[in-house]
Design a protein around this motif. Structure first.
Motif, mmCIF file in Angstrom:
data_model
loop_
_atom_site.group_PDB
_atom_site.id
_atom_site.type_symbol
_atom_site.label_atom_id
_atom_site.label_comp_id
_atom_site.label_asym_id
_atom_site.label_seq_id
_atom_site.Cartn_x
_atom_site.Cartn_y
_atom_site.Cartn_z
ATOM 1 N N GLY A 91 -48.560 41.933 -62.611
ATOM 2 C CA GLY A 91 -48.437 42.029 -61.166
ATOM 3 C C GLY A 91 -48.491 40.693 -60.463
ATOM 4 N N ARG A 92 -48.586 39.604 -61.247
ATOM 5 C CA ARG A 92 -48.667 38.265 -60.654
ATOM 6 C C ARG A 92 -48.581 37.212 -61.758
ATOM 7 N N LEU A 93 -48.325 35.978 -61.362
ATOM 8 C CA LEU A 93 -48.402 34.828 -62.265
ATOM 9 C C LEU A 93 -48.887 33.647 -61.447
ATOM 10 N N ASP A 94 -50.062 33.151 -61.779
ATOM 11 C CA ASP A 94 -50.693 32.110 -60.973
ATOM 12 C C ASP A 94 -50.605 30.714 -61.574
ATOM 13 N N ILE A 95 -50.696 30.619 -62.897
ATOM 14 C CA ILE A 95 -50.831 29.319 -63.550
ATOM 15 C C ILE A 95 -49.883 29.229 -64.743
ATOM 16 N N LEU A 96 -49.185 28.108 -64.838
ATOM 17 C CA LEU A 96 -48.343 27.814 -66.004
ATOM 18 C C LEU A 96 -48.741 26.463 -66.562
ATOM 19 N N ILE A 97 -49.070 26.432 -67.841
ATOM 20 C CA ILE A 97 -49.393 25.182 -68.521
ATOM 21 C C ILE A 97 -48.304 24.921 -69.562
ATOM 22 N N ASN A 98 -47.467 23.935 -69.317
ATOM 23 C CA ASN A 98 -46.409 23.562 -70.257
ATOM 24 C C ASN A 98 -46.965 22.540 -71.244
ATOM 25 N N ASN A 99 -47.465 23.057 -72.362
ATOM 26 C CA ASN A 99 -48.128 22.199 -73.336
ATOM 27 C C ASN A 99 -47.383 22.087 -74.661
ATOM 28 N N ALA A 100 -46.489 23.025 -74.963
ATOM 29 C CA ALA A 100 -45.792 23.013 -76.255
ATOM 30 C C ALA A 100 -45.090 21.679 -76.469
ATOM 31 N N GLY A 101 -45.306 21.101 -77.635
ATOM 32 C CA GLY A 101 -44.675 19.812 -77.909
ATOM 33 C C GLY A 101 -44.660 19.487 -79.390
ATOM 34 N N VAL A 102 -43.707 18.657 -79.781
ATOM 35 C CA VAL A 102 -43.601 18.215 -81.169
ATOM 36 C C VAL A 102 -43.345 16.714 -81.206
ATOM 37 N N THR A 103 -43.598 16.112 -82.341
ATOM 38 C CA THR A 103 -43.231 14.714 -82.578
ATOM 39 C C THR A 103 -42.336 14.644 -83.811
ATOM 40 N N ARG A 104 -41.424 13.713 -83.792
ATOM 41 C CA ARG A 104 -40.570 13.410 -84.947
ATOM 42 C C ARG A 104 -40.442 11.893 -84.982
ATOM 43 N N ASP A 105 -41.538 11.226 -85.311
ATOM 44 C CA ASP A 105 -41.626 9.780 -85.159
ATOM 45 C C ASP A 105 -40.819 9.024 -86.218
ATOM 46 N N THR A 106 -40.079 8.058 -85.742
ATOM 47 C CA THR A 106 -39.385 7.101 -86.604
ATOM 48 C C THR A 106 -38.751 6.046 -85.710
ATOM 49 N N LEU A 107 -38.385 4.916 -86.291
ATOM 50 C CA LEU A 107 -37.755 3.859 -85.504
ATOM 51 C C LEU A 107 -36.335 4.267 -85.110
ATOM 52 N N LEU A 108 -35.904 3.817 -83.958
ATOM 53 C CA LEU A 108 -34.628 4.261 -83.397
ATOM 54 C C LEU A 108 -33.424 4.064 -84.321
ATOM 55 N N PRO A 109 -33.289 2.900 -85.015
ATOM 56 C CA PRO A 109 -32.087 2.709 -85.837
ATOM 57 C C PRO A 109 -31.900 3.759 -86.936
ATOM 58 N N ILE A 110 -33.005 4.406 -87.345
ATOM 59 C CA ILE A 110 -32.885 5.409 -88.407
ATOM 60 C C ILE A 110 -33.217 6.816 -87.896
ATOM 61 N N MET A 111 -33.335 6.962 -86.571
ATOM 62 C CA MET A 111 -33.618 8.279 -86.001
ATOM 63 C C MET A 111 -32.363 9.137 -86.056
ATOM 64 N N SER A 112 -32.499 10.351 -86.563
ATOM 65 C CA SER A 112 -31.349 11.257 -86.661
ATOM 66 C C SER A 112 -31.148 12.009 -85.353
ATOM 67 N N ASP A 113 -29.960 12.575 -85.196
ATOM 68 C CA ASP A 113 -29.685 13.406 -84.029
ATOM 69 C C ASP A 113 -30.678 14.565 -83.962
ATOM 70 N N GLU A 114 -30.986 15.122 -85.131
ATOM 71 C CA GLU A 114 -31.893 16.270 -85.167
ATOM 72 C C GLU A 114 -33.297 15.880 -84.711
ATOM 73 N N GLN A 115 -33.759 14.690 -85.113
ATOM 74 C CA GLN A 115 -35.089 14.245 -84.698
ATOM 75 C C GLN A 115 -35.158 14.029 -83.191
ATOM 76 N N TRP A 116 -34.087 13.528 -82.632
ATOM 77 C CA TRP A 116 -34.020 13.361 -81.167
ATOM 78 C C TRP A 116 -33.986 14.723 -80.485
ATOM 79 N N ASP A 117 -33.084 15.589 -80.933
ATOM 80 C CA ASP A 117 -32.884 16.884 -80.277
ATOM 81 C C ASP A 117 -34.111 17.787 -80.379
ATOM 82 N N ASP A 118 -34.778 17.778 -81.536
ATOM 83 C CA ASP A 118 -35.962 18.617 -81.708
ATOM 84 C C ASP A 118 -37.023 18.302 -80.655
ATOM 85 N N VAL A 119 -37.264 17.009 -80.443
ATOM 86 C CA VAL A 119 -38.306 16.592 -79.513
ATOM 87 C C VAL A 119 -37.893 16.851 -78.067
ATOM 88 N N ILE A 120 -36.676 16.475 -77.719
ATOM 89 C CA ILE A 120 -36.216 16.675 -76.342
ATOM 90 C C ILE A 120 -36.136 18.157 -76.002
#
Length: 256
Positions: A91-120
């Motif tokens: 009957g209502r919605l008062d609070i939303l906490i957007n906490n879901a998150g992941v990391t796919r850490d690596t240096l940019l030159p070897i970062m894959s499209d999937e690692q970028w897309d998963d996090v974004i």
């Protein structure tokens, strides 16, 4: 000392309802527990059903109200249906906490499209989808609290985390923009930026990196999930009605 880590911060959320994404462990779990301990009915969302069930069991075991829900935070239809169903059932919605998150850490030159897309997709798109669905309900009710879990990585950056830092910086820009859209409807939108917090994510860093991190923190310790939950609890409360579009940094003074 009391076993209740929220005793020093008394907030009455009786009769209110909340959604917490990524509630199965770490910061999300602590936030869900804090909201439940303050009287809110909490919908806990995460992918790990077993850990999520444990979160719900601990909240209800302490006398709170909580439910476990499965939802793909990157799927627009799934998110919209979940939010609408919860709001209709409650009957209502008062609070939303957007906490879901992941990391796919690596240096940019070897970062894959999937690692970028998963996090974004998880960190940034998920926040967008839930906020869009919740904002419609909160605007009609002329009340609401949306809190987005950013990071100090979104403020100062971190080597090996261009994807993660970009997602967390994006959350801050999103927060500030949405706060301007919803303020007249008495819906506040804020972000919390944790520093190094004891969690499943930080455990993967190893003792050497954690020791080095502590040297950069004036408080000389990692934060606890409960430190973040207390900040979220304040922003979720009626007392924070004039606080919107802000980023509350909780990092032991590291970026101060």
């Amino acid at each position: 000392m009391s076993d209740n880590p929220y005793q020093s911060l008394t907030v009455d959320l009786s009769g209110q309802t909340a959604i917490v994404t990524g509630a199965s462990q770490g910061i999300g779990k602590a936030v869900a527990q804090a909201l439940g301990a303050s009287g809110a009915k909490v919908a806990c969302l995460a992918r790990n059903a077993e850990k999520l069930a444990q979160t719900v069991a601990e909240i209800t075991g302490a006398g709170g109200q909580a439910e476990a829900h499965s939802c793909d935070v990157t799927d627009g239809d799934s998110v919209a249906k979940t939010v609408e169903t919860l709001a209709e059932n409650w009957g209502r919605l008062d609070i939303l906490i957007n906490n879901a998150g992941v990391t796919r850490d690596t240096l940019l030159p070897i970062m894959s499209d999937e690692q970028w897309d998963d996090v974004i997709n998880t960190n940034l798109r998920g926040m967008f989808l839930f906020s869009r669905a919740a904002a419609k309900i909160m605007m009609r009710a002329r009340y609401g609290r949306i809190i987005n879990m950013s990071s100090v990585s979104g403020l100062i950056g971190n080597a090996g985390q261009t994807n993660y830092s970009a997602s967390k910086a994006g959350m801050i820009g999103f927060t500030r923009s949405l706060s301007k859209e919803l303020a007249k409807r008495k819906v506040t939108v804020n972000a919390v930026a944790p520093g190094f917090i004891e969690s499943e994510m930080t455990k993967t860093l190893g003792d050497a990196l954690i020791s080095e991190a502590k040297k950069r923190i004036p408080a000389n310790r990692l934060g606890l999930p409960e430190d973040i939950a207390a900040a979220v609890l304040f922003l979720s409360s009626p007392a924070a009605s004039y606080v919107t579009g802000q980023v509350l940094t909780v990092d032991g003074g590291m970026t101060g």
